[in-house]
Design a protein around this motif. Sequence first.
Motif, PDB file in Angstrom:
ATOM      1  N   ASP A  49       0.813  -1.215   0.000  1.00 18.22           N
ATOM      2  CA  ASP A  49       0.000   0.000   0.000  1.00 18.22           C
ATOM      3  C   ASP A  49       0.848   1.266   0.000  1.00 18.22           C
ATOM      4  O   ASP A  49       0.338   2.350  -0.280  1.00 18.22           O
ATOM      5  CB  ASP A  49      -0.912   0.046   1.234  1.00 18.22           C
ATOM      6  CG  ASP A  49      -1.951  -1.049   1.241  1.00 18.22           C
ATOM      7  OD1 ASP A  49      -2.434  -1.433   0.158  1.00 18.22           O
ATOM      8  OD2 ASP A  49      -2.290  -1.512   2.353  1.00 18.22           O
ATOM      9  N   LEU A  50       2.118   1.142   0.329  1.00 14.52           N
ATOM     10  CA  LEU A  50       2.979   2.315   0.429  1.00 14.52           C
ATOM     11  C   LEU A  50       3.277   2.891  -0.943  1.00 14.52           C
ATOM     12  O   LEU A  50       3.468   2.158  -1.915  1.00 14.52           O
ATOM     13  CB  LEU A  50       4.292   1.952   1.117  1.00 14.52           C
ATOM     14  CG  LEU A  50       4.191   1.453   2.552  1.00 14.52           C
ATOM     15  CD1 LEU A  50       5.553   0.968   3.035  1.00 14.52           C
ATOM     16  CD2 LEU A  50       3.652   2.529   3.470  1.00 14.52           C
ATOM     17  N   ALA A  51       3.350   4.212  -1.001  1.00 16.35           N
ATOM     18  CA  ALA A  51       3.715   4.884  -2.252  1.00 16.35           C
ATOM     19  C   ALA A  51       5.138   4.495  -2.631  1.00 16.35           C
ATOM     20  O   ALA A  51       5.990   4.309  -1.755  1.00 16.35           O
ATOM     21  CB  ALA A  51       3.616   6.392  -2.073  1.00 16.35           C
ATOM     22  N   PRO A  52       5.420   4.348  -3.907  1.00 17.18           N
ATOM     23  CA  PRO A  52       6.767   3.930  -4.339  1.00 17.18           C
ATOM     24  C   PRO A  52       7.891   4.786  -3.761  1.00 17.18           C
ATOM     25  O   PRO A  52       8.948   4.269  -3.430  1.00 17.18           O
ATOM     26  CB  PRO A  52       6.713   4.047  -5.865  1.00 17.18           C
ATOM     27  CG  PRO A  52       5.272   3.871  -6.199  1.00 17.18           C
ATOM     28  CD  PRO A  52       4.515   4.499  -5.051  1.00 17.18           C
ATOM     29  N   LYS A  53       7.653   6.098  -3.594  1.00 20.82           N
ATOM     30  CA  LYS A  53       8.726   6.972  -3.114  1.00 20.82           C
ATOM     31  C   LYS A  53       9.093   6.729  -1.655  1.00 20.82           C
ATOM     32  O   LYS A  53      10.156   7.132  -1.228  1.00 20.82           O
ATOM     33  CB  LYS A  53       8.373   8.439  -3.336  1.00 20.82           C
ATOM     34  CG  LYS A  53       7.181   8.914  -2.553  1.00 20.82           C
ATOM     35  CD  LYS A  53       6.877  10.372  -2.856  1.00 20.82           C
ATOM     36  CE  LYS A  53       5.672  10.817  -2.053  1.00 20.82           C
ATOM     37  NZ  LYS A  53       5.339  12.208  -2.311  1.00 20.82           N
ATOM     38  N   VAL A  54       8.228   6.068  -0.879  1.00 19.42           N
ATOM     39  CA  VAL A  54       8.546   5.801   0.534  1.00 19.42           C
ATOM     40  C   VAL A  54       8.671   4.312   0.843  1.00 19.42           C
ATOM     41  O   VAL A  54       8.870   3.928   1.981  1.00 19.42           O
ATOM     42  CB  VAL A  54       7.502   6.443   1.480  1.00 19.42           C
ATOM     43  CG1 VAL A  54       7.513   7.939   1.367  1.00 19.42           C
ATOM     44  CG2 VAL A  54       6.121   5.872   1.245  1.00 19.42           C
ATOM     45  N   ARG A  55       8.553   3.466  -0.179  1.00 16.88           N
ATOM     46  CA  ARG A  55       8.571   2.013   0.029  1.00 16.88           C
ATOM     47  C   ARG A  55       9.830   1.514   0.701  1.00 16.88           C
ATOM     48  O   ARG A  55       9.799   0.566   1.470  1.00 16.88           O
ATOM     49  CB  ARG A  55       8.369   1.292  -1.290  1.00 16.88           C
ATOM     50  CG  ARG A  55       7.179   0.402  -1.221  1.00 16.88           C
ATOM     51  CD  ARG A  55       6.859  -0.301  -2.482  1.00 16.88           C
ATOM     52  NE  ARG A  55       5.442  -0.029  -2.715  1.00 16.88           N
ATOM     53  CZ  ARG A  55       4.878  -0.051  -3.873  1.00 16.88           C
ATOM     54  NH1 ARG A  55       5.585  -0.309  -4.943  1.00 16.88           N
ATOM     55  NH2 ARG A  55       3.605   0.202  -3.996  1.00 16.88           N
ATOM     56  N   ALA A  56      10.961   2.123   0.454  1.00 17.65           N
ATOM     57  CA  ALA A  56      12.211   1.692   1.092  1.00 17.65           C
ATOM     58  C   ALA A  56      12.406   2.369   2.439  1.00 17.65           C
ATOM     59  O   ALA A  56      12.917   1.755   3.377  1.00 17.65           O
ATOM     60  CB  ALA A  56      13.398   1.993   0.180  1.00 17.65           C
ATOM     61  N   LYS A  57      11.975   3.626   2.569  1.00 16.89           N
ATOM     62  CA  LYS A  57      12.209   4.392   3.792  1.00 16.89           C
ATOM     63  C   LYS A  57      11.358   3.900   4.959  1.00 16.89           C
ATOM     64  O   LYS A  57      11.859   3.737   6.073  1.00 16.89           O
ATOM     65  CB  LYS A  57      11.918   5.866   3.526  1.00 16.89           C
ATOM     66  CG  LYS A  57      12.135   6.747   4.731  1.00 16.89           C
ATOM     67  CD  LYS A  57      11.799   8.193   4.430  1.00 16.89           C
ATOM     68  CE  LYS A  57      11.945   9.019   5.683  1.00 16.89           C
ATOM     69  NZ  LYS A  57      11.535  10.392   5.504  1.00 16.89           N
ATOM     70  N   VAL A  58      10.072   3.691   4.741  1.00 20.91           N
ATOM     71  CA  VAL A  58       9.173   3.343   5.837  1.00 20.91           C
ATOM     72  C   VAL A  58       9.566   2.031   6.520  1.00 20.91           C
ATOM     73  O   VAL A  58       9.719   1.995   7.738  1.00 20.91           O
ATOM     74  CB  VAL A  58       7.701   3.331   5.365  1.00 20.91           C
ATOM     75  CG1 VAL A  58       6.787   2.748   6.422  1.00 20.91           C
ATOM     76  CG2 VAL A  58       7.267   4.737   4.996  1.00 20.91           C
ATOM     77  N   PRO A  59       9.759   0.943   5.788  1.00 17.16           N
ATOM     78  CA  PRO A  59      10.162  -0.298   6.481  1.00 17.16           C
ATOM     79  C   PRO A  59      11.496  -0.174   7.223  1.00 17.16           C
ATOM     80  O   PRO A  59      11.688  -0.773   8.275  1.00 17.16           O
ATOM     81  CB  PRO A  59      10.257  -1.325   5.360  1.00 17.16           C
ATOM     82  CG  PRO A  59       9.359  -0.808   4.297  1.00 17.16           C
ATOM     83  CD  PRO A  59       9.502   0.695   4.376  1.00 17.16           C
ATOM     84  N   ALA A  60      12.394   0.642   6.707  1.00 14.27           N
ATOM     85  CA  ALA A  60      13.685   0.811   7.375  1.00 14.27           C
ATOM     86  C   ALA A  60      13.529   1.545   8.709  1.00 14.27           C
ATOM     87  O   ALA A  60      14.311   1.303   9.642  1.00 14.27           O
ATOM     88  CB  ALA A  60      14.646   1.588   6.470  1.00 14.27           C
ATOM     89  N   GLU A  61      12.525   2.418   8.841  1.00 13.11           N
ATOM     90  CA  GLU A  61      12.303   3.166  10.079  1.00 13.11           C
ATOM     91  C   GLU A  61      11.290   2.493  11.000  1.00 13.11           C
ATOM     92  O   GLU A  61      11.134   2.895  12.146  1.00 13.11           O
ATOM     93  CB  GLU A  61      11.786   4.568   9.762  1.00 13.11           C
ATOM     94  CG  GLU A  61      12.794   5.470   9.111  1.00 13.11           C
ATOM     95  CD  GLU A  61      12.238   6.865   8.874  1.00 13.11           C
ATOM     96  OE1 GLU A  61      11.039   7.111   9.122  1.00 13.11           O
ATOM     97  OE2 GLU A  61      13.022   7.725   8.448  1.00 13.11           O
ATOM     98  N   ALA A  62      10.587   1.498  10.507  1.00 15.97           N
ATOM     99  CA  ALA A  62       9.509   0.866  11.279  1.00 15.97           C
ATOM    100  C   ALA A  62      10.019   0.230  12.555  1.00 15.97           C
ATOM    101  O   ALA A  62      11.148  -0.288  12.607  1.00 15.97           O
ATOM    102  CB  ALA A  62       8.805  -0.177  10.412  1.00 15.97           C
TER     103      ALA A  62
END
Length: 65
Positions: A49-62
């Motif tokens: 569901d994450l936008a492509p521009k945040v797909r790598a950032k969000v899981p790394a900060e989760a």
Amino acid sequence: MLHGTDRDGSDLDLMVDALPDATLFDLGGLQDELESLLGVLVDLLTPADLAPKVRAKVPAEAQPV
């Protein structure tokens, strides 16, 4: 909450790794149950569901809960 920028009325963003056979009804039920238990609005997303521009950032900060 993760960044300390939450305020009264803020929602809680949660990312879940849904089981392969989970339906939108299952996820909606989980969201409703979490909102009832926690007393705050919950924004429940899966990695897809994450936008492509945040797909790598969000899981790394989760943070796991």
